[in-house]
Design a protein around this motif. Structure first.
Motif, PDB file in Angstrom:
ATOM      1  N   HIS A   1       0.872  -1.169   0.000  1.00 44.08           N
ATOM      2  CA  HIS A   1       0.000   0.000   0.000  1.00 44.08           C
ATOM      3  C   HIS A   1       0.907   1.215   0.000  1.00 44.08           C
ATOM      4  O   HIS A   1       1.811   1.336   0.816  1.00 44.08           O
ATOM      5  CB  HIS A   1      -0.893   0.003   1.244  1.00 44.08           C
ATOM      6  CG  HIS A   1      -1.829  -1.163   1.297  1.00 44.08           C
ATOM      7  ND1 HIS A   1      -2.789  -1.384   0.339  1.00 44.08           N
ATOM      8  CD2 HIS A   1      -1.941  -2.173   2.195  1.00 44.08           C
ATOM      9  CE1 HIS A   1      -3.465  -2.481   0.650  1.00 44.08           C
ATOM     10  NE2 HIS A   1      -2.960  -2.976   1.755  1.00 44.08           N
ATOM     11  N   GLU A   2       0.683   2.153  -0.935  1.00 44.39           N
ATOM     12  CA  GLU A   2       1.594   3.268  -1.105  1.00 44.39           C
ATOM     13  C   GLU A   2       0.825   4.577  -1.137  1.00 44.39           C
ATOM     14  O   GLU A   2      -0.340   4.640  -1.522  1.00 44.39           O
ATOM     15  CB  GLU A   2       2.392   3.125  -2.415  1.00 44.39           C
ATOM     16  CG  GLU A   2       3.246   1.859  -2.448  1.00 44.39           C
ATOM     17  CD  GLU A   2       3.948   1.687  -3.775  1.00 44.39           C
ATOM     18  OE1 GLU A   2       3.593   2.424  -4.730  1.00 44.39           O
ATOM     19  OE2 GLU A   2       4.832   0.830  -3.869  1.00 44.39           O
ATOM     20  N   ALA A   3       1.533   5.651  -0.754  1.00 44.35           N
ATOM     21  CA  ALA A   3       0.972   6.993  -0.874  1.00 44.35           C
ATOM     22  C   ALA A   3       2.125   7.953  -1.095  1.00 44.35           C
ATOM     23  O   ALA A   3       3.217   7.765  -0.562  1.00 44.35           O
ATOM     24  CB  ALA A   3       0.203   7.387   0.396  1.00 44.35           C
ATOM     25  N   ALA A   4       1.914   8.998  -1.881  1.00 45.17           N
ATOM     26  CA  ALA A   4       2.972   9.967  -2.138  1.00 45.17           C
ATOM     27  C   ALA A   4       3.183  10.835  -0.912  1.00 45.17           C
ATOM     28  O   ALA A   4       2.240  11.269  -0.259  1.00 45.17           O
ATOM     29  CB  ALA A   4       2.591  10.841  -3.330  1.00 45.17           C
ATOM     30  N   SER A   5       4.445  11.101  -0.581  1.00 43.28           N
ATOM     31  CA  SER A   5       4.764  11.987   0.540  1.00 43.28           C
ATOM     32  C   SER A   5       5.151  13.352  -0.002  1.00 43.28           C
ATOM     33  O   SER A   5       5.459  13.523  -1.169  1.00 43.28           O
ATOM     34  CB  SER A   5       5.930  11.418   1.355  1.00 43.28           C
ATOM     35  OG  SER A   5       7.146  11.589   0.652  1.00 43.28           O
ATOM     36  N   SER A   6       5.184  14.342   0.881  1.00 38.93           N
ATOM     37  CA  SER A   6       5.549  15.695   0.470  1.00 38.93           C
ATOM     38  C   SER A   6       6.988  15.766   0.013  1.00 38.93           C
ATOM     39  O   SER A   6       7.362  16.643  -0.750  1.00 38.93           O
ATOM     40  CB  SER A   6       5.308  16.669   1.636  1.00 38.93           C
ATOM     41  OG  SER A   6       6.082  16.297   2.756  1.00 38.93           O
ATOM     42  N   ALA A   7       7.839  14.866   0.501  1.00 39.73           N
ATOM     43  CA  ALA A   7       9.248  14.874   0.125  1.00 39.73           C
ATOM     44  C   ALA A   7       9.487  14.140  -1.186  1.00 39.73           C
ATOM     45  O   ALA A   7      10.601  14.122  -1.684  1.00 39.73           O
ATOM     46  CB  ALA A   7      10.083  14.231   1.241  1.00 39.73           C
ATOM     47  N   GLY A   8       8.465  13.536  -1.749  1.00 43.23           N
ATOM     48  CA  GLY A   8       8.611  12.880  -3.025  1.00 43.23           C
ATOM     49  C   GLY A   8       8.856  11.396  -2.946  1.00 43.23           C
ATOM     50  O   GLY A   8       8.772  10.712  -3.953  1.00 43.23           O
ATOM     51  N   GLN A   9       9.184  10.878  -1.775  1.00 41.74           N
ATOM     52  CA  GLN A   9       9.352   9.445  -1.644  1.00 41.74           C
ATOM     53  C   GLN A   9       7.993   8.763  -1.590  1.00 41.74           C
ATOM     54  O   GLN A   9       6.972   9.417  -1.415  1.00 41.74           O
ATOM     55  CB  GLN A   9      10.151   9.096  -0.373  1.00 41.74           C
ATOM     56  CG  GLN A   9      11.632   9.433  -0.458  1.00 41.74           C
ATOM     57  CD  GLN A   9      11.929  10.817   0.088  1.00 41.74           C
ATOM     58  OE1 GLN A   9      11.034  11.542   0.487  1.00 41.74           O
ATOM     59  NE2 GLN A   9      13.195  11.186   0.088  1.00 41.74           N
ATOM     60  N   VAL A  10       8.010   7.451  -1.735  1.00 43.80           N
ATOM     61  CA  VAL A  10       6.782   6.675  -1.659  1.00 43.80           C
ATOM     62  C   VAL A  10       6.562   6.232  -0.221  1.00 43.80           C
ATOM     63  O   VAL A  10       7.379   5.516   0.355  1.00 43.80           O
ATOM     64  CB  VAL A  10       6.837   5.456  -2.595  1.00 43.80           C
ATOM     65  CG1 VAL A  10       5.599   4.583  -2.414  1.00 43.80           C
ATOM     66  CG2 VAL A  10       6.950   5.913  -4.044  1.00 43.80           C
ATOM     67  N   ARG A  11       5.496   6.667   0.387  1.00 41.91           N
ATOM     68  CA  ARG A  11       5.176   6.302   1.768  1.00 41.91           C
ATOM     69  C   ARG A  11       4.508   4.934   1.786  1.00 41.91           C
ATOM     70  O   ARG A  11       3.600   4.669   0.996  1.00 41.91           O
ATOM     71  CB  ARG A  11       4.242   7.338   2.376  1.00 41.91           C
ATOM     72  CG  ARG A  11       3.989   7.123   3.870  1.00 41.91           C
ATOM     73  CD  ARG A  11       3.039   8.145   4.423  1.00 41.91           C
ATOM     74  NE  ARG A  11       1.684   7.965   3.901  1.00 41.91           N
ATOM     75  CZ  ARG A  11       0.670   8.783   4.179  1.00 41.91           C
ATOM     76  NH1 ARG A  11       0.864   9.847   4.914  1.00 41.91           N
ATOM     77  NH2 ARG A  11      -0.529   8.548   3.681  1.00 41.91           N
ATOM     78  N   LEU A  12       4.955   4.074   2.690  1.00 45.81           N
ATOM     79  CA  LEU A  12       4.348   2.763   2.866  1.00 45.81           C
ATOM     80  C   LEU A  12       3.350   2.827   4.010  1.00 45.81           C
ATOM     81  O   LEU A  12       3.698   3.242   5.121  1.00 45.81           O
ATOM     82  CB  LEU A  12       5.408   1.710   3.170  1.00 45.81           C
ATOM     83  CG  LEU A  12       6.531   1.537   2.154  1.00 45.81           C
ATOM     84  CD1 LEU A  12       7.411   0.358   2.546  1.00 45.81           C
ATOM     85  CD2 LEU A  12       5.977   1.336   0.760  1.00 45.81           C
ATOM     86  N   THR A  13       2.137   2.409   3.758  1.00 45.89           N
ATOM     87  CA  THR A  13       1.115   2.423   4.804  1.00 45.89           C
ATOM     88  C   THR A  13       1.053   1.038   5.451  1.00 45.89           C
ATOM     89  O   THR A  13       0.125   0.271   5.236  1.00 45.89           O
ATOM     90  CB  THR A  13      -0.251   2.848   4.244  1.00 45.89           C
ATOM     91  OG1 THR A  13      -0.592   2.010   3.130  1.00 45.89           O
ATOM     92  CG2 THR A  13      -0.224   4.292   3.790  1.00 45.89           C
ATOM     93  N   THR A  14       2.077   0.730   6.225  1.00 44.16           N
ATOM     94  CA  THR A  14       2.183  -0.556   6.899  1.00 44.16           C
ATOM     95  C   THR A  14       1.442  -0.531   8.230  1.00 44.16           C
ATOM     96  O   THR A  14       1.184   0.539   8.795  1.00 44.16           O
ATOM     97  CB  THR A  14       3.650  -0.905   7.169  1.00 44.16           C
ATOM     98  OG1 THR A  14       4.246   0.161   7.931  1.00 44.16           O
ATOM     99  CG2 THR A  14       4.422  -1.073   5.871  1.00 44.16           C
ATOM    100  N   PRO A  15       1.116  -1.703   8.788  1.00 46.87           N
ATOM    101  CA  PRO A  15       0.568  -1.760  10.147  1.00 46.87           C
ATOM    102  C   PRO A  15       1.563  -1.197  11.156  1.00 46.87           C
ATOM    103  O   PRO A  15       2.742  -1.000  10.845  1.00 46.87           O
ATOM    104  CB  PRO A  15       0.343  -3.266  10.361  1.00 46.87           C
ATOM    105  CG  PRO A  15       0.218  -3.839   8.997  1.00 46.87           C
ATOM    106  CD  PRO A  15       1.152  -3.035   8.144  1.00 46.87           C
ATOM    107  N   PRO A  16       1.128  -0.934  12.384  1.00 51.86           N
ATOM    108  CA  PRO A  16       2.028  -0.353  13.380  1.00 51.86           C
ATOM    109  C   PRO A  16       3.184  -1.277  13.737  1.00 51.86           C
ATOM    110  O   PRO A  16       3.055  -2.500  13.703  1.00 51.86           O
ATOM    111  CB  PRO A  16       1.118  -0.112  14.596  1.00 51.86           C
ATOM    112  CG  PRO A  16      -0.057  -1.003  14.381  1.00 51.86           C
ATOM    113  CD  PRO A  16      -0.239  -1.114  12.901  1.00 51.86           C
TER     114      PRO A  16
END
Length: 249
Positions: free
Chosen positions: A3-18
């Motif tokens: 699961h991915e989402a764009a971050s403000s810094a341009g990297q790909v954010r991973l929406t992992t469990p805690p």
């Protein structure tokens, strides 16, 4: 795919469990000025809570592999920083009792030594034989640098030694790959992050940061000595809300 989402810094954010971050697991009643020591009974209560919620604690690599298969919705990550010897005596039996795994992040240049980066109290660190014993017990070993320094603004040679050099030491001890890295104090900058990637690690983790939260700056939830089951539930809920994971845990 993660699961991915764009971050403000341009990297790909991973929406992992805690991912939970522990340090020392010990029944000692001695001074604990850095708030590192969680009693084994409290760890046991935390893992019992996870089981009641239908969750299972796993190493960070196992969590990421499950996320790739989209099978991580009933998992959480369990990590232990610094490589204290009390992990073997007090944490490992609790983990095994509950059928869970974890990642132990080891300071490769201090094997068999103590936490010299902190002021007292001094705590013993695992040696090479104990590192191998942890791995033989089905737990994961990750790198926590050579000497536990502050990495931001470190020079290129220092980053190479601390990040790549520590991986080489641990891989020589284990005779197997070391996939994960943990930034001391949770501190990083672009140069440190890039050094982790260039060293061949699969991933890296920080403390509580959610930006960028990509594969080499994965966020974790610090667990304090006084955290109750209610605190863990609140931390999981906050993590889910921040990353838009409602309904996935």
């Amino acid at each position: 795919m993660f699961h991915e989402a764009a971050s403000s810094a341009g990297q790909v954010r991973l929406t992992t469990p805690p991912v939970f971050m522990y340090h020392s697991i010990s029944p000692s009643g001695g001074p604990d000025p850095h708030r590192l020591r969680v009693h084994p009974d409290r760890l046991d209560r935390h893992l019992r809570l996870l089981r009641r919620l239908g969750l299972r604690g796993v190493s960070l690599s196992e969590l990421l592999r499950a996320q790739e298969r989209r099978e991580a919705h009933r998992l959480v990550g369990l990590t232990f920083d610094d490589g204290y010897t009390d992990y073997l005596e007090h944490a490992l039996p609790v983990l095994q009792h509950h059928g869970m795994t974890s990642t132990l992040y080891v300071v490769a240049g201090r094997l068999g030594g103590t936490n010299e980066w902190d002021e007292a109290p001094r705590l013993d660190l695992v040696d090479a034989d104990q590192v191998r014993a942890v791995a033989a017990a089905g737990q994961e070993i990750g790198s926590h640098t050579m000497t536990h320094p502050h990495l931001p603004r470190a020079g290129a040679s220092a980053l190479l030694e601390e990040i790549s050099g520590s991986r080489e030491v641990l891989q020589d001890v284990l005779q197997s790959a070391v996939p994960g890295f943990c930034y001391p104090y949770g501190e990083f900058d672009d140069a440190a992050r890039e050094a982790v990637r260039a060293a061949g690690y699969d991933h890296g983790c920080v403390i509580g940061d959610y930006a960028p939260g990509d594969r080499f700056t994965l966020p974790r939830c610090y667990i304090s000595p006084r955290d109750t089951s209610a605190h863990l539930v609140a931390r999981m809920a906050r993590h889910s809300l921040r990353l838009g994971l409602r309904g996935r845990l």
